[in-house]
Design a protein around this motif. Structure first.
Motif, PDB file in Angstrom:
ATOM      1  N   GLN A  30       0.847  -1.178   0.000  1.00 15.82           N
ATOM      2  CA  GLN A  30       0.000   0.000   0.000  1.00 15.82           C
ATOM      3  C   GLN A  30       0.890   1.238   0.000  1.00 15.82           C
ATOM      4  N   PRO A  31       0.800   2.106  -1.008  1.00 15.32           N
ATOM      5  CA  PRO A  31       1.682   3.263  -1.059  1.00 15.32           C
ATOM      6  C   PRO A  31       1.413   4.249   0.057  1.00 15.32           C
ATOM      7  N   LEU A  32       2.475   4.833   0.597  1.00 21.36           N
ATOM      8  CA  LEU A  32       2.391   5.840   1.631  1.00 21.36           C
ATOM      9  C   LEU A  32       2.790   7.186   1.032  1.00 21.36           C
ATOM     10  N   PRO A  33       2.481   8.281   1.705  1.00 19.13           N
ATOM     11  CA  PRO A  33       2.876   9.599   1.176  1.00 19.13           C
ATOM     12  C   PRO A  33       4.380   9.672   0.968  1.00 19.13           C
ATOM     13  N   ARG A  34       4.791  10.283  -0.129  1.00 21.33           N
ATOM     14  CA  ARG A  34       6.202  10.373  -0.450  1.00 21.33           C
ATOM     15  C   ARG A  34       6.677  11.809  -0.273  1.00 21.33           C
ATOM     16  N   ASP A  35       7.982  11.966  -0.253  1.00 20.60           N
ATOM     17  CA  ASP A  35       8.579  13.285  -0.149  1.00 20.60           C
ATOM     18  C   ASP A  35       8.464  13.978  -1.506  1.00 20.60           C
ATOM     19  N   THR A  36       7.728  15.072  -1.555  1.00 23.00           N
ATOM     20  CA  THR A  36       7.540  15.811  -2.807  1.00 23.00           C
ATOM     21  C   THR A  36       8.216  17.182  -2.739  1.00 23.00           C
ATOM     22  N   SER A  37       9.262  17.274  -1.948  1.00 20.76           N
ATOM     23  CA  SER A  37       9.936  18.566  -1.798  1.00 20.76           C
ATOM     24  C   SER A  37      10.637  19.002  -3.072  1.00 20.76           C
ATOM     25  N   PHE A  38      11.003  18.055  -3.941  1.00 15.60           N
ATOM     26  CA  PHE A  38      11.619  18.423  -5.212  1.00 15.60           C
ATOM     27  C   PHE A  38      10.747  17.929  -6.351  1.00 15.60           C
ATOM     28  N   THR A  39      10.127  18.863  -7.034  1.00 15.52           N
ATOM     29  CA  THR A  39       9.363  18.576  -8.236  1.00 15.52           C
ATOM     30  C   THR A  39       9.803  19.571  -9.304  1.00 15.52           C
ATOM     31  N   VAL A  40       9.438  19.306 -10.542  1.00 14.85           N
ATOM     32  CA  VAL A  40       9.775  20.238 -11.609  1.00 14.85           C
ATOM     33  C   VAL A  40       9.140  21.597 -11.328  1.00 14.85           C
ATOM     34  N   HIS A  41       7.896  21.587 -10.856  1.00 15.10           N
ATOM     35  CA  HIS A  41       7.199  22.848 -10.601  1.00 15.10           C
ATOM     36  C   HIS A  41       7.844  23.623  -9.456  1.00 15.10           C
ATOM     37  N   SER A  42       8.132  22.947  -8.343  1.00 14.62           N
ATOM     38  CA  SER A  42       8.722  23.652  -7.207  1.00 14.62           C
ATOM     39  C   SER A  42      10.098  24.208  -7.559  1.00 14.62           C
ATOM     40  N   ALA A  43      10.871  23.439  -8.333  1.00 13.50           N
ATOM     41  CA  ALA A  43      12.181  23.920  -8.763  1.00 13.50           C
ATOM     42  C   ALA A  43      12.036  25.117  -9.693  1.00 13.50           C
ATOM     43  N   PHE A  44      11.004  25.088 -10.539  1.00 17.97           N
ATOM     44  CA  PHE A  44      10.754  26.188 -11.460  1.00 17.97           C
ATOM     45  C   PHE A  44      10.386  27.466 -10.712  1.00 17.97           C
ATOM     46  N   VAL A  45       9.501  27.341  -9.752  1.00 20.01           N
ATOM     47  CA  VAL A  45       9.081  28.513  -8.970  1.00 20.01           C
ATOM     48  C   VAL A  45      10.273  29.146  -8.274  1.00 20.01           C
ATOM     49  N   LYS A  46      11.142  28.323  -7.731  1.00 18.72           N
ATOM     50  CA  LYS A  46      12.322  28.835  -7.032  1.00 18.72           C
ATOM     51  C   LYS A  46      13.308  29.474  -8.005  1.00 18.72           C
ATOM     52  N   ALA A  47      13.585  28.802  -9.116  1.00 20.96           N
ATOM     53  CA  ALA A  47      14.574  29.312 -10.069  1.00 20.96           C
ATOM     54  C   ALA A  47      14.087  30.561 -10.785  1.00 20.96           C
ATOM     55  N   ARG A  48      12.775  30.675 -10.966  1.00 18.34           N
ATOM     56  CA  ARG A  48      12.230  31.824 -11.702  1.00 18.34           C
ATOM     57  C   ARG A  48      12.448  33.143 -10.969  1.00 18.34           C
ATOM     58  N   LYS A  49      12.673  33.091  -9.677  1.00 20.22           N
ATOM     59  CA  LYS A  49      12.905  34.318  -8.915  1.00 20.22           C
ATOM     60  C   LYS A  49      14.169  35.028  -9.387  1.00 20.22           C
ATOM     61  N   GLN A  50      15.178  34.245  -9.764  1.00 21.51           N
ATOM     62  CA  GLN A  50      16.424  34.814 -10.261  1.00 21.51           C
ATOM     63  C   GLN A  50      16.507  34.809 -11.782  1.00 21.51           C
ATOM     64  N   HIS A  51      15.657  33.972 -12.416  1.00 24.23           N
ATOM     65  CA  HIS A  51      15.691  33.832 -13.877  1.00 24.23           C
ATOM     66  C   HIS A  51      14.258  33.921 -14.405  1.00 24.23           C
ATOM     67  N   PRO A  52      13.686  35.127 -14.441  1.00 28.57           N
ATOM     68  CA  PRO A  52      12.264  35.260 -14.789  1.00 28.57           C
ATOM     69  C   PRO A  52      11.904  34.836 -16.205  1.00 28.57           C
ATOM     70  N   ALA A  53      12.888  34.717 -17.096  1.00 27.81           N
ATOM     71  CA  ALA A  53      12.586  34.374 -18.491  1.00 27.81           C
ATOM     72  C   ALA A  53      12.557  32.874 -18.750  1.00 27.81           C
ATOM     73  N   ILE A  54      12.835  32.055 -17.755  1.00 30.80           N
ATOM     74  CA  ILE A  54      12.919  30.619 -17.998  1.00 30.80           C
ATOM     75  C   ILE A  54      11.535  30.009 -18.167  1.00 30.80           C
TER      76      ILE A  54
END
Length: 340
Positions: free
Chosen positions: A36-60
Protein backbone atom coordinates in the motif's frame (compact mmCIF):
# COMPACT_ATOMS: atom_id res chain seq x y z
CA UNK A 1 40.87 3.62 -3.11
CA UNK A 2 37.75 1.63 -2.14
CA UNK A 3 36.77 1.42 1.50
CA UNK A 4 35.01 -1.40 3.27
CA UNK A 5 32.54 -0.48 5.97
CA UNK A 6 29.17 -1.98 6.82
CA UNK A 7 26.76 -0.66 4.23
CA UNK A 8 23.59 -0.47 6.25
CA UNK A 9 23.95 2.04 9.06
CA UNK A 10 20.48 2.79 10.33
CA UNK A 11 19.46 6.41 10.75
CA UNK A 12 18.08 7.42 14.10
CA UNK A 13 15.77 9.73 12.25
CA UNK A 14 14.70 7.17 9.65
CA UNK A 15 11.09 7.53 8.65
CA UNK A 16 8.62 4.81 7.86
CA UNK A 17 9.29 2.95 4.63
CA UNK A 18 7.10 3.90 1.74
CA UNK A 19 6.68 2.88 -1.83
CA UNK A 20 7.26 5.12 -4.81
CA UNK A 21 4.52 6.42 -7.06
CA UNK A 22 5.32 7.74 -10.51
CA UNK A 23 3.16 10.80 -11.24
CA UNK A 24 1.44 10.62 -14.58
CA UNK A 25 3.26 12.53 -17.27
CA UNK A 26 2.62 12.61 -20.96
CA UNK A 27 0.23 9.69 -20.69
CA UNK A 28 2.39 7.45 -18.47
CA UNK A 29 0.52 5.55 -15.78
CA UNK A 30 1.67 5.18 -12.22
CA UNK A 31 3.25 1.81 -11.39
CA UNK A 32 1.28 -0.76 -9.48
CA UNK A 33 3.15 -1.91 -6.40
CA UNK A 34 2.49 -4.83 -4.10
CA UNK A 35 2.50 -2.69 -0.94
CA UNK A 36 0.00 0.00 0.00
CA UNK A 37 1.68 3.26 -1.06
CA UNK A 38 2.39 5.84 1.63
CA UNK A 39 2.88 9.60 1.18
CA UNK A 40 6.20 10.37 -0.45
CA UNK A 41 8.58 13.28 -0.15
CA UNK A 42 7.54 15.81 -2.81
CA UNK A 43 9.94 18.57 -1.80
CA UNK A 44 11.62 18.42 -5.21
CA UNK A 45 9.36 18.58 -8.24
CA UNK A 46 9.77 20.24 -11.61
CA UNK A 47 7.20 22.85 -10.60
CA UNK A 48 8.72 23.65 -7.21
CA UNK A 49 12.18 23.92 -8.76
CA UNK A 50 10.75 26.19 -11.46
CA UNK A 51 9.08 28.51 -8.97
CA UNK A 52 12.32 28.83 -7.03
CA UNK A 53 14.57 29.31 -10.07
CA UNK A 54 12.23 31.82 -11.70
CA UNK A 55 12.91 34.32 -8.91
CA UNK A 56 16.42 34.81 -10.26
CA UNK A 57 15.69 33.83 -13.88
CA UNK A 58 12.26 35.26 -14.79
CA UNK A 59 12.59 34.37 -18.49
CA UNK A 60 12.92 30.62 -18.00
CA UNK A 61 10.26 28.03 -18.82
CA UNK A 62 9.77 24.35 -18.12
CA UNK A 63 11.12 22.27 -21.00
CA UNK A 64 8.22 20.51 -22.71
CA UNK A 65 9.36 19.88 -26.29
CA UNK A 66 6.94 18.15 -28.67
CA UNK A 67 7.06 14.39 -28.49
CA UNK A 68 8.94 13.16 -31.59
CA UNK A 69 6.76 11.13 -33.94
CA UNK A 70 9.39 8.44 -34.43
CA UNK A 71 9.55 7.47 -30.74
CA UNK A 72 7.91 4.47 -29.14
CA UNK A 73 7.20 4.06 -25.43
CA UNK A 74 7.20 1.03 -23.13
CA UNK A 75 6.01 2.23 -19.72
CA UNK A 76 5.87 0.58 -16.30
CA UNK A 77 8.31 -2.27 -16.92
CA UNK A 78 9.41 -4.04 -13.75
CA UNK A 79 13.17 -4.48 -13.73
CA UNK A 80 13.49 -6.09 -10.30
CA UNK A 81 11.12 -7.32 -7.61
CA UNK A 82 12.43 -6.90 -4.09
CA UNK A 83 11.74 -9.20 -1.14
CA UNK A 84 8.21 -8.49 0.02
CA UNK A 85 6.98 -7.82 -3.49
CA UNK A 86 8.33 -4.28 -4.00
CA UNK A 87 8.47 -3.77 -7.76
CA UNK A 88 11.10 -1.41 -9.14
CA UNK A 89 10.01 -0.01 -12.46
CA UNK A 90 11.30 1.87 -15.48
CA UNK A 91 9.96 3.50 -18.62
CA UNK A 92 11.70 3.09 -21.97
CA UNK A 93 11.68 5.29 -25.06
CA UNK A 94 13.20 4.08 -28.31
CA UNK A 95 13.28 4.84 -32.03
CA UNK A 96 10.60 3.52 -34.31
CA UNK A 97 12.61 1.52 -36.85
CA UNK A 98 11.51 0.05 -40.17
CA UNK A 99 13.82 -2.91 -39.77
CA UNK A 100 15.11 -4.90 -36.83
CA UNK A 101 17.82 -2.75 -35.35
CA UNK A 102 19.69 -2.38 -32.07
CA UNK A 103 20.53 0.96 -30.48
CA UNK A 104 22.83 2.13 -27.66
CA UNK A 105 20.98 2.58 -24.37
CA UNK A 106 21.09 5.36 -21.79
CA UNK A 107 19.92 4.85 -18.20
CA UNK A 108 18.64 8.23 -16.95
CA UNK A 109 18.73 8.87 -13.19
CA UNK A 110 16.66 11.64 -11.61
CA UNK A 111 17.75 13.94 -8.81
CA UNK A 112 16.07 15.17 -5.65
CA UNK A 113 18.62 14.88 -2.85
CA UNK A 114 18.37 11.07 -2.72
CA UNK A 115 14.97 11.46 -0.99
CA UNK A 116 12.65 13.16 -3.47
CA UNK A 117 12.06 13.44 -7.22
CA UNK A 118 10.86 10.74 -9.61
CA UNK A 119 11.67 9.24 -12.97
CA UNK A 120 8.99 11.21 -14.85
CA UNK A 121 11.05 14.39 -14.51
CA UNK A 122 13.36 13.39 -17.36
CA UNK A 123 10.78 11.96 -19.75
CA UNK A 124 11.24 14.90 -22.16
CA UNK A 125 15.00 14.27 -22.27
CA UNK A 126 14.45 10.54 -22.77
CA UNK A 127 12.06 11.14 -25.65
CA UNK A 128 14.47 13.47 -27.40
CA UNK A 129 17.37 11.04 -26.93
CA UNK A 130 15.22 8.29 -28.44
CA UNK A 131 14.61 10.47 -31.47
CA UNK A 132 18.39 10.71 -31.85
CA UNK A 133 18.86 6.93 -32.03
CA UNK A 134 19.07 5.80 -28.41
CA UNK A 135 17.02 3.60 -26.13
CA UNK A 136 16.50 6.02 -23.25
CA UNK A 137 15.33 4.52 -19.96
CA UNK A 138 14.11 6.43 -16.91
CA UNK A 139 14.27 4.25 -13.81
CA UNK A 140 12.99 4.62 -10.28
CA UNK A 141 15.15 3.69 -7.31
CA UNK A 142 14.57 3.48 -3.58
CA UNK A 143 14.93 6.88 -1.95
CA UNK A 144 16.36 7.57 1.50
CA UNK A 145 12.90 7.64 3.10
CA UNK A 146 12.50 4.02 2.06
CA UNK A 147 15.99 2.55 2.23
CA UNK A 148 19.40 4.03 3.11
CA UNK A 149 22.63 4.00 1.12
CA UNK A 150 23.61 1.94 -0.81
CA UNK A 151 20.14 0.73 -1.82
CA UNK A 152 19.80 3.31 -4.61
CA UNK A 153 23.15 2.28 -6.10
CA UNK A 154 22.20 -1.38 -5.96
CA UNK A 155 18.82 -0.71 -7.56
CA UNK A 156 20.33 1.17 -10.50
CA UNK A 157 22.88 -1.56 -11.06
CA UNK A 158 19.99 -4.03 -11.14
CA UNK A 159 18.41 -1.83 -13.83
CA UNK A 160 21.60 -2.06 -15.90
CA UNK A 161 21.62 -5.84 -15.50
CA UNK A 162 17.98 -5.94 -16.62
CA UNK A 163 18.83 -3.97 -19.76
CA UNK A 164 21.52 -6.50 -20.64
CA UNK A 165 19.31 -9.47 -19.84
CA UNK A 166 16.27 -8.35 -21.87
CA UNK A 167 17.33 -7.30 -25.35
CA UNK A 168 14.23 -9.02 -26.71
CA UNK A 169 11.95 -6.52 -24.92
CA UNK A 170 13.82 -3.45 -26.13
CA UNK A 171 16.04 -2.96 -29.20
CA UNK A 172 19.23 -2.54 -27.15
CA UNK A 173 22.81 -3.07 -28.20
CA UNK A 174 23.98 -4.42 -24.86
CA UNK A 175 27.62 -3.64 -25.65
CA UNK A 176 26.87 0.10 -25.65
CA UNK A 177 25.35 1.34 -22.40
CA UNK A 178 25.61 4.76 -20.77
CA UNK A 179 24.38 6.35 -17.55
CA UNK A 180 23.09 9.93 -17.35
CA UNK A 181 22.17 11.60 -14.09
CA UNK A 182 21.20 14.97 -12.68
CA UNK A 183 22.13 16.27 -9.19
CA UNK A 184 21.82 13.32 -6.78
CA UNK A 185 21.23 11.30 -9.94
CA UNK A 186 24.51 12.62 -11.32
CA UNK A 187 26.31 11.44 -8.20
CA UNK A 188 24.65 8.06 -8.60
CA UNK A 189 25.47 7.87 -12.32
CA UNK A 190 29.12 8.60 -11.62
CA UNK A 191 29.29 6.07 -8.78
CA UNK A 192 27.45 3.37 -10.75
CA UNK A 193 29.62 4.00 -13.79
CA UNK A 194 32.94 3.90 -11.93
CA UNK A 195 32.22 0.71 -9.95
CA UNK A 196 31.44 -1.95 -12.57
CA UNK A 197 30.61 -5.33 -11.07
CA UNK A 198 31.87 -4.23 -7.64
CA UNK A 199 30.42 -6.90 -5.31
CA UNK A 200 29.84 -4.36 -2.54
CA UNK A 201 27.37 -2.49 -4.74
CA UNK A 202 25.67 -5.52 -6.26
CA UNK A 203 22.78 -7.01 -4.30
CA UNK A 204 19.71 -9.18 -4.69
CA UNK A 205 19.06 -11.97 -7.14
CA UNK A 206 17.95 -9.98 -10.20
CA UNK A 207 20.04 -11.03 -13.21
CA UNK A 208 23.22 -11.35 -11.18
CA UNK A 209 25.05 -13.07 -14.02
CA UNK A 210 24.96 -9.85 -16.08
CA UNK A 211 27.57 -7.11 -16.00
CA UNK A 212 26.98 -3.55 -14.77
CA UNK A 213 29.84 -2.10 -16.81
CA UNK A 214 28.94 0.97 -18.87
CA UNK A 215 30.70 2.61 -21.77
CA UNK A 216 29.95 6.27 -20.96
CA UNK A 217 28.95 8.51 -18.04
CA UNK A 218 27.15 11.86 -18.15
CA UNK A 219 27.06 13.72 -14.84
CA UNK A 220 24.85 16.83 -14.73
CA UNK A 221 25.71 18.75 -11.54
CA UNK A 222 26.31 15.63 -9.47
CA UNK A 223 28.90 15.61 -6.69
CA UNK A 224 32.03 13.51 -7.30
CA UNK A 225 33.54 13.69 -3.81
CA UNK A 226 31.60 14.14 -0.59
CA UNK A 227 34.68 14.91 1.48
CA UNK A 228 36.25 17.72 -0.52
CA UNK A 229 36.96 21.44 -0.08
CA UNK A 230 34.23 22.27 -2.62
CA UNK A 231 31.57 20.03 -1.08
CA UNK A 232 28.87 21.52 1.12
CA UNK A 233 27.18 18.22 1.93
CA UNK A 234 27.07 17.44 5.64
CA UNK A 235 28.55 20.79 6.73
CA UNK A 236 25.35 22.46 7.91
CA UNK A 237 25.34 22.21 11.70
CA UNK A 238 21.82 23.60 12.03
CA UNK A 239 20.01 20.95 10.04
CA UNK A 240 20.59 17.49 8.65
CA UNK A 241 21.73 17.48 5.03
CA UNK A 242 20.14 15.36 2.33
CA UNK A 243 23.26 13.21 2.18
CA UNK A 244 23.18 12.68 5.95
CA UNK A 245 19.63 11.36 5.64
CA UNK A 246 20.79 9.05 2.84
CA UNK A 247 23.81 7.68 4.67
CA UNK A 248 22.02 7.54 8.00
CA UNK A 249 25.08 8.95 9.75
CA UNK A 250 26.96 12.23 9.69
CA UNK A 251 30.12 12.91 7.76
CA UNK A 252 32.19 13.51 10.89
CA UNK A 253 31.00 10.26 12.47
CA UNK A 254 31.70 8.06 9.43
CA UNK A 255 33.99 9.83 6.94
CA UNK A 256 35.09 6.58 5.30
CA UNK A 257 31.47 5.74 4.45
CA UNK A 258 30.99 9.12 2.77
CA UNK A 259 34.26 8.64 0.92
CA UNK A 260 33.08 5.21 -0.17
CA UNK A 261 30.17 6.76 -2.08
CA UNK A 262 32.43 9.20 -3.95
CA UNK A 263 33.18 8.37 -7.58
CA UNK A 264 36.58 10.05 -7.18
CA UNK A 265 37.61 7.05 -5.06
CA UNK A 266 37.23 4.66 -8.01
CA UNK A 267 38.81 6.34 -11.05
CA UNK A 268 40.95 3.76 -12.83
CA UNK A 269 42.08 2.63 -16.25
CA UNK A 270 38.68 0.91 -16.61
CA UNK A 271 36.66 4.11 -16.10
CA UNK A 272 34.70 5.03 -19.24
CA UNK A 273 34.71 8.49 -20.85
CA UNK A 274 32.83 11.13 -18.85
CA UNK A 275 30.87 14.26 -19.73
CA UNK A 276 30.24 16.87 -17.04
CA UNK A 277 27.36 19.30 -17.53
CA UNK A 278 27.48 22.00 -14.87
CA UNK A 279 25.66 25.05 -13.59
CA UNK A 280 27.40 27.92 -11.86
CA UNK A 281 26.91 26.29 -8.43
CA UNK A 282 30.42 24.97 -7.73
CA UNK A 283 29.51 22.80 -4.74
CA UNK A 284 27.24 20.71 -6.98
CA UNK A 285 30.23 19.31 -8.85
CA UNK A 286 32.75 18.99 -6.04
CA UNK A 287 35.64 16.77 -7.08
CA UNK A 288 35.07 17.19 -10.83
CA UNK A 289 38.45 18.72 -11.58
CA UNK A 290 40.21 16.02 -9.55
CA UNK A 291 38.36 13.34 -11.50
CA UNK A 292 39.29 14.95 -14.81
CA UNK A 293 42.93 15.22 -13.79
CA UNK A 294 43.04 11.49 -13.05
CA UNK A 295 41.22 10.62 -16.26
CA UNK A 296 43.65 12.71 -18.29
CA UNK A 297 46.60 10.99 -16.64
CA UNK A 298 45.07 7.65 -17.65
CA UNK A 299 44.42 8.76 -21.23
CA UNK A 300 40.63 8.64 -20.80
CA UNK A 301 38.51 11.22 -22.60
CA UNK A 302 36.46 13.69 -20.55
CA UNK A 303 34.62 16.85 -21.36
CA UNK A 304 33.06 19.77 -19.46
CA UNK A 305 30.22 21.96 -20.68
CA UNK A 306 29.30 24.75 -18.29
CA UNK A 307 26.33 27.09 -17.96
CA UNK A 308 27.78 29.56 -15.44
CA UNK A 309 24.62 31.69 -15.36
CA UNK A 310 22.28 28.71 -14.87
CA UNK A 311 20.56 27.56 -11.67
CA UNK A 312 21.19 24.07 -10.38
CA UNK A 313 18.11 22.41 -12.02
CA UNK A 314 19.10 23.74 -15.46
CA UNK A 315 18.44 20.48 -17.41
CA UNK A 316 14.73 20.82 -16.66
CA UNK A 317 14.30 24.32 -18.06
CA UNK A 318 14.61 26.42 -21.18
CA UNK A 319 16.95 27.90 -22.36
CA UNK A 320 19.31 25.18 -21.06
CA UNK A 321 17.39 22.04 -22.03
CA UNK A 322 18.30 22.20 -25.71
CA UNK A 323 22.08 22.69 -25.23
CA UNK A 324 22.03 20.01 -22.52
CA UNK A 325 20.49 17.63 -25.04
CA UNK A 326 22.87 18.73 -27.78
CA UNK A 327 26.00 18.28 -25.68
CA UNK A 328 24.74 14.91 -24.44
CA UNK A 329 24.02 13.61 -27.94
CA UNK A 330 27.35 14.86 -29.32
CA UNK A 331 29.24 13.16 -26.48
CA UNK A 332 27.33 9.88 -26.73
CA UNK A 333 27.72 9.84 -30.51
CA UNK A 334 31.45 10.31 -30.11
CA UNK A 335 31.81 7.58 -27.48
CA UNK A 336 29.09 5.05 -28.38
CA UNK A 337 28.88 5.62 -32.15
CA UNK A 338 32.51 6.25 -33.10
CA UNK A 339 31.95 5.63 -36.80
CA UNK A 340 29.16 8.17 -37.06
Amino acid sequence: MPFSLPFFIRSRSARACRTSLLPALLGLASPTLAQQPLPRDTSFTVHSAFVKARKQHPAISIARPPVPRNVRTAAGLTYCTMPGGRALQLDAFYPRARRRQQFPAVLIIHGGGWRSGDRSQHVPLAQQLAAQGYVAVTAEYRLSTEAPYPAAVQDLKAALRWLRANPAQLPIDTTRLAVWGFSAGGQLAALVGTTPDDPRFEAGSCYRSRSTRVQAIVDADGILAFIHPESGEGDDRKSTSAATHWFGVGKDAAPALWQQASALSYISAQTPPMLFLNSGVARMHAGRDDVRQRLTALGIYSEVQEFPEAPHPFPLFNPWFEPTLRYTVAFLNRVLKPGR
